[in-house]
Motif scaffolding. Structure first.
Motif, PDB file in Angstrom:
ATOM      1  N   LYS A   1      55.412  23.807  51.501  1.00  0.00           N
ATOM      2  CA  LYS A   1      56.088  24.403  52.665  1.00  0.00           C
ATOM      3  C   LYS A   1      55.064  25.019  53.622  1.00  0.00           C
ATOM      4  CE  LYS A   1      59.885  27.406  53.927  1.00  0.00           C
ATOM      5  NZ  LYS A   1      60.884  28.368  53.489  1.00  0.00           N
TER       6      LYS A   1
ATOM      7  N   TRP B   1      53.502  22.222  55.561  1.00  0.00           N
ATOM      8  CA  TRP B   1      54.437  21.695  56.556  1.00  0.00           C
ATOM      9  C   TRP B   1      54.550  22.650  57.750  1.00  0.00           C
ATOM     10  CZ3 TRP B   1      55.863  17.184  57.856  1.00  0.00           C
ATOM     11  CH2 TRP B   1      56.954  16.996  58.676  1.00  0.00           C
ATOM     12  N   ASN B   2      54.642  23.958  57.470  1.00  0.00           N
ATOM     13  CA  ASN B   2      54.680  24.953  58.552  1.00  0.00           C
ATOM     14  C   ASN B   2      53.424  24.841  59.415  1.00  0.00           C
ATOM     15  OD1 ASN B   2      56.002  27.631  56.446  1.00  0.00           O
ATOM     16  ND2 ASN B   2      57.141  26.068  57.542  1.00  0.00           N
TER      17      ASN B   2
ATOM     18  N   TYR C   1      51.282  22.351  59.687  1.00  0.00           N
ATOM     19  CA  TYR C   1      51.217  21.060  60.370  1.00  0.00           C
ATOM     20  C   TYR C   1      52.034  21.091  61.663  1.00  0.00           C
ATOM     21  CZ  TYR C   1      51.429  16.036  61.165  1.00  0.00           C
ATOM     22  OH  TYR C   1      51.326  14.786  61.725  1.00  0.00           O
ATOM     23  N   ASN C   2      53.237  21.611  61.601  1.00  0.00           N
ATOM     24  CA  ASN C   2      54.097  21.677  62.784  1.00  0.00           C
ATOM     25  C   ASN C   2      53.508  22.573  63.867  1.00  0.00           C
ATOM     26  OD1 ASN C   2      56.166  19.862  62.045  1.00  0.00           O
ATOM     27  ND2 ASN C   2      57.048  21.396  60.698  1.00  0.00           N
TER      28      ASN C   2
END
Length: 147
Positions: A62, A65-66, A68-69
């Motif tokens: 997670k 992913w955070n 990366y965004n």
């Protein structure tokens, strides 16, 4: 130049704030695992990400992913971190998306480079230690940030 500084709580965050003081003329964006840290960087963009670790792989994913965004949205030129695992996830995201990446191992790592720092050696553009005895052909010593 746009620079993202990313760090976990505690000494990692304190060291990051000392490092980025050198970039006063640049656009600085901050990421941390504690949303309350936004008040320590007034007037700057601040993002909160999950605090993953090797003990909680789901949160580590997670965290990646955070990061990366955020990196995809902000498109920084450079990402710098003082650790720990969420900083590593930020560097990994940055590397995938074309940013220059800098790992600064925490001053607390006196005897060896941290696990995250050893992983960063595989892909970060620069890896620094704050202890001269830990310098090597892959790890640079250029002083420390707390003195």
């Amino acid at each position: 130049m746009k620079i993202i500084g990313i760090a976990s709580v505690g000494g990692h965050w304190v060291q990051l704030l000392r490092v980025v003081m050198a970039f006063k003329e640049e656009e600085l964006i901050f990421i941390s695992t504690n949303p309350d840290f936004a008040v320590t960087v007034p007037g700057k963009k601040f993002y909160h990400i999950a605090d993953g670790s090797s003990w909680n792989k789901f949160k580590l994913f997670k965290s990646f992913w955070n990061a990366y965004n955020i990196v995809m949205k902000e498109k920084p030129d450079v990402i710098v971190t003082t650790g720990a695992a969420p900083g590593l996830m930020g560097l990994f995201a940055g590397k995938i998306l074309g940013a220059k990446t800098i790992w600064i191992d925490s001053i607390a790592n006196v005897e060896k480079i941290s696990l995250s720092g050893r992983i960063a050696l595989w892909f970060a553009d620069r890896v620094y230690t704050q202890w001269p005895d830990l310098a090597s052909s892959k790890v640079t010593y250029a002083g420390n940030v707390l003195i």
